[in-house]
Design a protein around this motif. Sequence first.
Motif, PDB file in Angstrom:
ATOM      1  N   TRP A   1       0.837  -1.207   0.000  1.00 46.19           N
ATOM      2  CA  TRP A   1       0.000   0.000   0.000  1.00 46.19           C
ATOM      3  C   TRP A   1       0.871   1.256   0.000  1.00 46.19           C
ATOM      4  O   TRP A   1       0.620   2.203  -0.749  1.00 46.19           O
ATOM      5  N   ARG A   2       1.896   1.276   0.830  1.00 47.44           N
ATOM      6  CA  ARG A   2       2.767   2.459   0.927  1.00 47.44           C
ATOM      7  C   ARG A   2       3.509   2.712  -0.385  1.00 47.44           C
ATOM      8  O   ARG A   2       3.736   3.862  -0.772  1.00 47.44           O
ATOM      9  N   ALA A   3       3.905   1.653  -1.059  1.00 48.98           N
ATOM     10  CA  ALA A   3       4.681   1.808  -2.295  1.00 48.98           C
ATOM     11  C   ALA A   3       3.863   2.498  -3.375  1.00 48.98           C
ATOM     12  O   ALA A   3       4.402   3.238  -4.204  1.00 48.98           O
ATOM     13  N   GLY A   4       2.566   2.267  -3.388  1.00 49.88           N
ATOM     14  CA  GLY A   4       1.725   2.805  -4.440  1.00 49.88           C
ATOM     15  C   GLY A   4       1.712   1.914  -5.663  1.00 49.88           C
ATOM     16  O   GLY A   4       2.453   0.929  -5.753  1.00 49.88           O
ATOM     17  N   PRO A   5       0.875   2.230  -6.633  1.00 41.56           N
ATOM     18  CA  PRO A   5       0.758   1.365  -7.818  1.00 41.56           C
ATOM     19  C   PRO A   5       2.061   1.267  -8.597  1.00 41.56           C
ATOM     20  O   PRO A   5       2.841   2.221  -8.657  1.00 41.56           O
ATOM     21  N   VAL A   6       2.285   0.110  -9.188  1.00 43.88           N
ATOM     22  CA  VAL A   6       3.409  -0.044 -10.103  1.00 43.88           C
ATOM     23  C   VAL A   6       3.182   0.873 -11.303  1.00 43.88           C
ATOM     24  O   VAL A   6       2.092   0.918 -11.870  1.00 43.88           O
ATOM     25  N   ALA A   7       4.198   1.622 -11.658  1.00 41.39           N
ATOM     26  CA  ALA A   7       4.088   2.500 -12.824  1.00 41.39           C
ATOM     27  C   ALA A   7       4.306   1.688 -14.096  1.00 41.39           C
ATOM     28  O   ALA A   7       4.925   0.619 -14.080  1.00 41.39           O
ATOM     29  N   HIS A   8       3.763   2.161 -15.186  1.00 42.37           N
ATOM     30  CA  HIS A   8       4.028   1.627 -16.536  1.00 42.37           C
ATOM     31  C   HIS A   8       3.343   0.301 -16.840  1.00 42.37           C
ATOM     32  O   HIS A   8       3.476  -0.192 -17.955  1.00 42.37           O
ATOM     33  N   ASN A   9       2.627  -0.298 -15.898  1.00 44.41           N
ATOM     34  CA  ASN A   9       1.920  -1.539 -16.202  1.00 44.41           C
ATOM     35  C   ASN A   9       0.736  -1.684 -15.268  1.00 44.41           C
ATOM     36  O   ASN A   9       0.875  -1.508 -14.052  1.00 44.41           O
ATOM     37  N   ALA A  10      -0.411  -2.013 -15.839  1.00 44.88           N
ATOM     38  CA  ALA A  10      -1.620  -2.200 -15.039  1.00 44.88           C
ATOM     39  C   ALA A  10      -1.908  -3.663 -14.760  1.00 44.88           C
ATOM     40  O   ALA A  10      -2.885  -3.977 -14.090  1.00 44.88           O
ATOM     41  N   GLY A  11      -1.074  -4.570 -15.251  1.00 43.29           N
ATOM     42  CA  GLY A  11      -1.418  -5.978 -15.283  1.00 43.29           C
ATOM     43  C   GLY A  11      -1.130  -6.767 -14.028  1.00 43.29           C
ATOM     44  O   GLY A  11      -0.847  -6.231 -12.953  1.00 43.29           O
ATOM     45  N   LEU A  12      -1.190  -8.083 -14.186  1.00 42.19           N
ATOM     46  CA  LEU A  12      -1.104  -9.003 -13.055  1.00 42.19           C
ATOM     47  C   LEU A  12       0.325  -9.334 -12.654  1.00 42.19           C
ATOM     48  O   LEU A  12       0.629  -9.454 -11.471  1.00 42.19           O
ATOM     49  N   CYS A  13       1.196  -9.530 -13.622  1.00 49.74           N
ATOM     50  CA  CYS A  13       2.520 -10.056 -13.318  1.00 49.74           C
ATOM     51  C   CYS A  13       3.395  -9.026 -12.618  1.00 49.74           C
ATOM     52  O   CYS A  13       3.929  -9.279 -11.539  1.00 49.74           O
ATOM     53  N   HIS A  14       3.574  -7.889 -13.245  1.00 47.81           N
ATOM     54  CA  HIS A  14       4.415  -6.845 -12.672  1.00 47.81           C
ATOM     55  C   HIS A  14       3.709  -5.502 -12.816  1.00 47.81           C
ATOM     56  O   HIS A  14       4.286  -4.512 -13.273  1.00 47.81           O
ATOM     57  N   GLY A  15       2.435  -5.497 -12.399  1.00 45.70           N
ATOM     58  CA  GLY A  15       1.640  -4.289 -12.503  1.00 45.70           C
ATOM     59  C   GLY A  15       0.709  -4.098 -11.329  1.00 45.70           C
ATOM     60  O   GLY A  15       0.688  -4.877 -10.371  1.00 45.70           O
ATOM     61  N   ALA A  16      -0.082  -3.047 -11.428  1.00 47.11           N
ATOM     62  CA  ALA A  16      -0.951  -2.659 -10.318  1.00 47.11           C
ATOM     63  C   ALA A  16      -1.993  -3.720  -9.982  1.00 47.11           C
ATOM     64  O   ALA A  16      -2.324  -3.928  -8.808  1.00 47.11           O
ATOM     65  N   ALA A  17      -2.530  -4.398 -10.988  1.00 49.95           N
ATOM     66  CA  ALA A  17      -3.604  -5.365 -10.726  1.00 49.95           C
ATOM     67  C   ALA A  17      -3.122  -6.529  -9.880  1.00 49.95           C
ATOM     68  O   ALA A  17      -3.814  -6.982  -8.965  1.00 49.95           O
ATOM     69  N   GLY A  18      -1.930  -7.043 -10.173  1.00 43.49           N
ATOM     70  CA  GLY A  18      -1.405  -8.145  -9.373  1.00 43.49           C
ATOM     71  C   GLY A  18      -1.264  -7.767  -7.916  1.00 43.49           C
ATOM     72  O   GLY A  18      -1.553  -8.578  -7.012  1.00 43.49           O
ATOM     73  N   ASN A  19      -0.843  -6.535  -7.655  1.00 41.68           N
ATOM     74  CA  ASN A  19      -0.706  -6.078  -6.272  1.00 41.68           C
ATOM     75  C   ASN A  19      -2.058  -6.050  -5.568  1.00 41.68           C
ATOM     76  O   ASN A  19      -2.151  -6.341  -4.371  1.00 41.68           O
ATOM     77  N   GLY A  20      -3.101  -5.701  -6.305  1.00 39.66           N
ATOM     78  CA  GLY A  20      -4.430  -5.650  -5.687  1.00 39.66           C
ATOM     79  C   GLY A  20      -4.890  -6.993  -5.172  1.00 39.66           C
ATOM     80  O   GLY A  20      -5.621  -7.078  -4.178  1.00 39.66           O
ATOM     81  N   PHE A  21      -4.465  -8.072  -5.827  1.00 38.20           N
ATOM     82  CA  PHE A  21      -4.864  -9.407  -5.354  1.00 38.20           C
ATOM     83  C   PHE A  21      -4.207  -9.764  -4.020  1.00 38.20           C
ATOM     84  O   PHE A  21      -4.729 -10.619  -3.293  1.00 38.20           O
ATOM     85  N   ALA A  22      -3.103  -9.123  -3.664  1.00 41.78           N
ATOM     86  CA  ALA A  22      -2.534  -9.319  -2.327  1.00 41.78           C
ATOM     87  C   ALA A  22      -3.494  -8.800  -1.268  1.00 41.78           C
ATOM     88  O   ALA A  22      -3.662  -9.410  -0.199  1.00 41.78           O
ATOM     89  N   PHE A  23      -4.141  -7.686  -1.545  1.00 45.43           N
ATOM     90  CA  PHE A  23      -5.113  -7.146  -0.589  1.00 45.43           C
ATOM     91  C   PHE A  23      -6.323  -8.071  -0.462  1.00 45.43           C
ATOM     92  O   PHE A  23      -6.861  -8.261   0.637  1.00 45.43           O
ATOM     93  N   LEU A  24      -6.747  -8.669  -1.572  1.00 46.45           N
ATOM     94  CA  LEU A  24      -7.874  -9.596  -1.498  1.00 46.45           C
ATOM     95  C   LEU A  24      -7.490 -10.867  -0.744  1.00 46.45           C
ATOM     96  O   LEU A  24      -8.325 -11.460  -0.044  1.00 46.45           O
ATOM     97  N   ALA A  25      -6.230 -11.296  -0.865  1.00 44.28           N
ATOM     98  CA  ALA A  25      -5.763 -12.445  -0.090  1.00 44.28           C
ATOM     99  C   ALA A  25      -5.796 -12.139   1.402  1.00 44.28           C
ATOM    100  O   ALA A  25      -6.160 -12.999   2.227  1.00 44.28           O
TER     101      ALA A  25
END
Length: 391
Positions: A301-325
Amino acid sequence: MYDPARHEPLAEIAWSDGRARDAIAATCRDVEAAFDPARLWPPHPADDDPGTPADGILRGLYGGAAGMLHALARFADKGLYAPALDLAAIAAGLHEPALASPDEPGAGASLLVGSAGILVVAHRLAPSAATADALAAAIAAHAEHPSNELLLGAPGTMLAARPMYARTGEERFAALWRASARTLLARREADGLWTQELYGSRPRYVGAGHGFAGAVHALRAAPPGWLDDAADVAARAVATARAVAVVDGGAASWPIAEGARIPPRVQWCHGVPGVVIALAPLAPDDDEHGALLAAGGELTWRAGPVAHNAGLCHGAAGNGFAFLALLARTGDELWLRRARALAMHALAQVQRFREADGRGRYTLFTGDVGAALLAAACLDGDPAFPGLDDL
């Protein structure tokens, strides 16, 4: 703890079910409009690498047509979109050409870039004995793959065996899973990590895409009774995660690899979110383990979204699934609110990147559908990671 240059400030976009549903439908329409019956989906320049197949057509689960078909099917399952494409027919035509022109050299029977991913999607869309037989053969051939990681190795094909057993009830898929698990556990080293044989090197990665967390993800996904020493496997994984973690002031991170000299990353494949996703279901009554995972969520959360990619592997969306876990582990709605905030940011990234590039990005793990899948998961708090837990 992480490299701030790899991240960007979180956009303040309020969550809205309706806005999320509209963005999901818009993404799906764009995906279908971009489909070509002969060339499938066009590769994005950012996904070009030396492993691009000879015919230029990507067919696998990670970066090709199987992943796009799987995503569209997931949206259909959730009642969020009704595809116009014949998903099953397209999937049925992927396997044979992929054998002649794999997504990357050495893809073999792997889940994410090889045969297993293509076949498990094809079977899900149109079950048949022939497809099940081909997939069983692929999993068997992969049981002793030397990579010991999820992308290319047996942990990935273990994740294909599990849904096949659930769909067919055939004991052979349970036996195939157990054979792979025995080999994987025999190769586990004294400190709980694995050495990966990858692209001519022998790293000891920690994260989900290529390392410890990915192997644990495959092992902990076993149905009851499949793993004789499941409690010990879980305890060892928890102890290893604790030993390798870097903790500072209520935040936790994990290095890319043993002895890595670069800052840890905050992304699914090689960083904190992937570790949290893999280990969140383990030791549900262990408060120390839960606190460590929450600290990983806090760093994400502190780091903020990954820049340059919205996806699952190395992007913002993948990070969001950590919160759902973490939501699934704790029941704390804070994690759902954070997942939704990241979902809205990822959807805005998709729009921004489309406008800049003049086109969409059509892969499951690096493309636009990752943001839409996170938004879909945030509608009901579903922690299942796309392409791994929902096959």
